[in-house]
Design a protein around this motif. Sequence first.
Motif, PDB file in Angstrom:
ATOM      1  N   GLU A  56       9.880  10.890   3.077  1.00 35.03           N
ATOM      2  CA  GLU A  56      10.064   9.581   2.304  1.00 35.03           C
ATOM      3  C   GLU A  56       9.511   9.511   1.079  1.00 35.03           C
ATOM      4  O   GLU A  56      10.013   8.367   0.184  1.00 35.03           O
ATOM      5  CB  GLU A  56       9.212   8.745   3.227  1.00 35.03           C
ATOM      6  N   TYR A  57       9.059  10.747   0.401  1.00 36.31           N
ATOM      7  CA  TYR A  57       8.529  10.709  -0.933  1.00 36.31           C
ATOM      8  C   TYR A  57       9.618  10.176  -1.877  1.00 36.31           C
ATOM      9  O   TYR A  57       9.284   9.439  -2.707  1.00 36.31           O
ATOM     10  CB  TYR A  57       7.865  11.859  -1.300  1.00 36.31           C
ATOM     11  N   HIS A  58      10.727  10.962  -1.888  1.00 38.61           N
ATOM     12  CA  HIS A  58      11.804  10.603  -2.640  1.00 38.61           C
ATOM     13  C   HIS A  58      12.412   9.164  -2.744  1.00 38.61           C
ATOM     14  O   HIS A  58      12.568   8.722  -3.877  1.00 38.61           O
ATOM     15  CB  HIS A  58      12.872  11.776  -2.457  1.00 38.61           C
ATOM     16  N   TRP A  59      12.466   8.650  -1.492  1.00 39.15           N
ATOM     17  CA  TRP A  59      12.590   7.263  -1.193  1.00 39.15           C
ATOM     18  C   TRP A  59      11.850   6.328  -2.030  1.00 39.15           C
ATOM     19  O   TRP A  59      12.045   5.314  -2.674  1.00 39.15           O
ATOM     20  CB  TRP A  59      12.872   7.166   0.250  1.00 39.15           C
TER      21      TRP A  59
ATOM     22  N   GLY B 170      -6.833  19.070  -6.704  1.00 40.43           N
ATOM     23  CA  GLY B 170      -5.462  19.696  -6.082  1.00 40.43           C
ATOM     24  C   GLY B 170      -4.770  18.211  -6.063  1.00 40.43           C
ATOM     25  O   GLY B 170      -3.556  18.315  -6.450  1.00 40.43           O
ATOM     26  N   LYS B 171      -5.202  17.412  -5.713  1.00 39.03           N
ATOM     27  CA  LYS B 171      -4.583  16.158  -5.579  1.00 39.03           C
ATOM     28  C   LYS B 171      -4.241  15.403  -6.867  1.00 39.03           C
ATOM     29  O   LYS B 171      -3.074  14.761  -6.998  1.00 39.03           O
ATOM     30  CB  LYS B 171      -5.261  14.979  -4.648  1.00 39.03           C
ATOM     31  N   GLU B 172      -5.276  15.530  -7.786  1.00 36.48           N
ATOM     32  CA  GLU B 172      -4.792  15.264  -9.247  1.00 36.48           C
ATOM     33  C   GLU B 172      -3.466  15.921  -9.752  1.00 36.48           C
ATOM     34  O   GLU B 172      -2.837  15.472 -10.484  1.00 36.48           O
ATOM     35  CB  GLU B 172      -6.189  15.167 -10.144  1.00 36.48           C
ATOM     36  N   PHE B 173      -3.674  17.314  -9.675  1.00 41.56           N
ATOM     37  CA  PHE B 173      -2.709  18.192  -9.986  1.00 41.56           C
ATOM     38  C   PHE B 173      -1.373  17.661  -9.306  1.00 41.56           C
ATOM     39  O   PHE B 173      -0.162  17.710  -9.975  1.00 41.56           O
ATOM     40  CB  PHE B 173      -2.942  19.598  -9.921  1.00 41.56           C
ATOM     41  N   TRP B 174      -1.342  17.641  -7.885  1.00 38.69           N
ATOM     42  CA  TRP B 174      -0.083  17.126  -7.378  1.00 38.69           C
ATOM     43  C   TRP B 174       0.550  15.702  -7.698  1.00 38.69           C
ATOM     44  O   TRP B 174       1.992  15.922  -8.129  1.00 38.69           O
ATOM     45  CB  TRP B 174      -0.503  17.092  -5.866  1.00 38.69           C
ATOM     46  N   ALA B 175      -0.399  14.956  -8.142  1.00 34.02           N
ATOM     47  CA  ALA B 175       0.104  13.835  -8.430  1.00 34.02           C
ATOM     48  C   ALA B 175       0.811  13.971  -9.925  1.00 34.02           C
ATOM     49  O   ALA B 175       1.644  13.154 -10.249  1.00 34.02           O
ATOM     50  CB  ALA B 175      -0.842  12.744  -8.746  1.00 34.02           C
ATOM     51  N   MET B 176       0.203  14.700 -10.725  1.00 32.91           N
ATOM     52  CA  MET B 176       0.729  14.857 -12.280  1.00 32.91           C
ATOM     53  C   MET B 176       2.073  15.693 -12.168  1.00 32.91           C
ATOM     54  O   MET B 176       3.065  15.115 -12.883  1.00 32.91           O
ATOM     55  CB  MET B 176      -0.158  15.878 -13.250  1.00 32.91           C
ATOM     56  N   LEU B 177       2.181  16.418 -11.229  1.00 32.55           N
ATOM     57  CA  LEU B 177       3.539  17.138 -10.918  1.00 32.55           C
ATOM     58  C   LEU B 177       4.633  16.353 -10.519  1.00 32.55           C
ATOM     59  O   LEU B 177       5.729  16.537 -10.632  1.00 32.55           O
ATOM     60  CB  LEU B 177       3.119  18.592  -9.997  1.00 32.55           C
ATOM     61  N   ASN B 178       4.084  15.681  -9.252  1.00 34.06           N
ATOM     62  CA  ASN B 178       5.109  14.742  -8.455  1.00 34.06           C
ATOM     63  C   ASN B 178       5.549  13.528  -8.684  1.00 34.06           C
ATOM     64  O   ASN B 178       6.601  12.666  -8.494  1.00 34.06           O
ATOM     65  CB  ASN B 178       4.814  15.037  -7.115  1.00 34.06           C
ATOM     66  N   TRP B 179       4.482  12.736  -9.512  1.00 34.18           N
ATOM     67  CA  TRP B 179       4.715  11.302  -9.710  1.00 34.18           C
ATOM     68  C   TRP B 179       3.754  10.730 -10.568  1.00 34.18           C
ATOM     69  O   TRP B 179       2.512  10.283 -10.330  1.00 34.18           O
ATOM     70  CB  TRP B 179       4.415  10.388  -8.486  1.00 34.18           C
TER      71      TRP B 179
END
Length: 181
Positions: free
Chosen positions: A64-67, A92-101
């Motif tokens: 659902e992330y892409h949607w 890790g969550k900060e890094f995930w958000a920077m990479l993904n959204w």
Amino acid sequence: MTIWLDMDGVLCDWFGAACNLHGYDPEQYPANTWDIAGVFGITTEQLFRRMGTMWWAWLKPTPEYHWLREILRYRRDVAILTTPYDERSRQGKEFWAMLNWPGPVVVFADDGDKAQYARPGDVLLDDCDRNIEAWRTAGGTGILMPRHWNSGWREPNTRRAPEELLDYCTEHVEKNCGQHK
């Protein structure tokens, strides 16, 4: 109005990664059960011990992330609201958000109390029944992301194909957040 998105279970597949890390078959997980450590037969500390910063940073997005990204991409009122387990998960969550959204602000509910951020008109999309109930009590609109481990799994159309789950989510998000504002 702010549209708050939970990270684990809504944007990224924490559950699948945790099952993989601990050698548990996700297909065997009992429905409507939030106590993941208990189901795995370990303590909460044991559950999180091997989850380092990079484990969190490289979690796979949910289907659902892409949607969600597509439907909310032009909005400026979107924020990520997540609860860190420890400093490694926070980083890790900060890094995930920077990479993904990279657009939305990431807010950490360090004490787990997401409802403290609820304001009338605010919407929270989360996979935890307790968070949704508290959010609604605080005056916000809560949308429960149907997942195998929560009560939303019993709702109609949530045990079907991913496309039907997206239709379910689209209906609830558009109803509560409006279309592409």
